[in-house]
Enzyme design. Structure first.
Site, PDB file in Angstrom:
ATOM      1  N   GLU A  50      19.747   6.542  40.491  1.00 28.31           N
ATOM      2  CA  GLU A  50      18.619   7.417  40.758  1.00 28.31           C
ATOM      3  C   GLU A  50      19.007   8.877  40.860  1.00 28.31           C
ATOM      4  O   GLU A  50      18.198   9.746  40.618  1.00 28.31           O
ATOM      5  CB  GLU A  50      17.922   6.965  42.049  1.00 28.31           C
ATOM      6  CG  GLU A  50      16.586   7.606  42.330  1.00 28.31           C
ATOM      7  CD  GLU A  50      16.714   8.950  43.010  1.00 28.31           C
ATOM      8  OE1 GLU A  50      17.768   9.228  43.596  1.00 28.31           O
ATOM      9  OE2 GLU A  50      15.748   9.732  42.944  1.00 28.31           O
ATOM     10  N   ASP A  51      20.247   9.145  41.225  1.00 27.32           N
ATOM     11  CA  ASP A  51      20.578  10.542  41.488  1.00 27.32           C
ATOM     12  C   ASP A  51      22.009  10.834  41.043  1.00 27.32           C
ATOM     13  O   ASP A  51      22.828   9.933  40.903  1.00 27.32           O
ATOM     14  CB  ASP A  51      20.429  10.843  42.981  1.00 27.32           C
ATOM     15  CG  ASP A  51      20.175  12.313  43.251  1.00 27.32           C
ATOM     16  OD1 ASP A  51      20.172  13.113  42.281  1.00 27.32           O
ATOM     17  OD2 ASP A  51      19.994  12.684  44.418  1.00 27.32           O
ATOM     18  N   HIS A 115      20.084   5.942  47.378  1.00 31.21           N
ATOM     19  CA  HIS A 115      18.955   6.508  46.640  1.00 31.21           C
ATOM     20  C   HIS A 115      19.381   7.880  46.139  1.00 31.21           C
ATOM     21  O   HIS A 115      19.861   8.022  45.042  1.00 31.21           O
ATOM     22  CB  HIS A 115      17.743   6.565  47.551  1.00 31.21           C
ATOM     23  CG  HIS A 115      16.462   6.817  46.828  1.00 31.21           C
ATOM     24  ND1 HIS A 115      15.323   7.227  47.449  1.00 31.21           N
ATOM     25  CD2 HIS A 115      16.150   6.722  45.527  1.00 31.21           C
ATOM     26  CE1 HIS A 115      14.369   7.370  46.552  1.00 31.21           C
ATOM     27  NE2 HIS A 115      14.844   7.067  45.386  1.00 31.21           N
ATOM     28  N   ILE A 117      21.714  11.440  46.377  1.00 30.18           N
ATOM     29  CA  ILE A 117      23.077  11.808  46.747  1.00 30.18           C
ATOM     30  C   ILE A 117      23.187  13.320  46.603  1.00 30.18           C
ATOM     31  O   ILE A 117      22.680  13.901  45.641  1.00 30.18           O
ATOM     32  CB  ILE A 117      24.135  11.075  45.892  1.00 30.18           C
ATOM     33  CG1 ILE A 117      25.545  11.363  46.407  1.00 30.18           C
ATOM     34  CG2 ILE A 117      23.995  11.420  44.425  1.00 30.18           C
ATOM     35  CD1 ILE A 117      26.607  10.475  45.780  1.00 30.18           C
TER      36      ILE A 117
END
Ligand SMILES: *[C@@H]1O[C@H](CO)[C@@H](O)[C@H](O)[C@H]1NC(C)=O
Length: 131
Positions: A50-51, A115, A117
């Site tokens: 996600e990141d 999720h 970072i």
């Protein structure tokens, strides 16, 4: 005289609207097309990545394994099948693959589903902190 005043007011309103429209459409902005370079899929970084956050020297840390109990019926994202991981990708060697970082410590590994970072690089010590 009244006709001139009405024409002036109408023109002023129209000019104002046109100026607002030109502003909204961004005619005053300079837009440059930029391309990051050749793109490729980095294998094995999947399951909810996600990141990404990148250090000043080009090391990218990618969170992987975002899931939630609400995904329990989605086989691809079920918490039973997804493992929270952090990958490292080196933009200085973009042809290489990402490698999984070994996570150590007592931090609830079984429920670690990262999720977002972010990082902070201490300019005095050079230490990189993640959150
Ligand atoms: C990257 O991973 C893919 C798939 O696992 C592999 O085919 C490829 O050789 C790897 N590339 C490098 C540079 O190791």
């Amino acid at each position: 005289m009244l006709l001139r005043l009405i024409v002036f007011v109408v023109l002023a309103v129209v000019a104002t609207r046109l100026c607002k429209l030109a502003y909204i459409l961004g005619y005053h902005k300079a837009i440059y097309n930029q391309y990051p370079g050749p793109c490729r899929v980095v294998p094995n970084v999947d399951k909810g990545s996600e990141d990404i956050t990148v250090t000043s020297d080009g090391l990218a840390f990618i969170s992987s394994g975002v899931t939630s109990p609400r995904y329990i019926h989605n086989p691809r994202h079920s918490p039973q099948l997804v493992k929270g991981r952090i990958f490292l990708f080196d933009f200085n060697n973009p042809d290489e693959n990402a490698t999984e970082i070994s996570l150590v410590g007592n931090f609830g590994r079984d429920s670690f589903y990262p999720h977002g970072i972010s990082l902070y690089e201490d300019p005095k010590t050079g230490t990189v902190y993640f959150c």
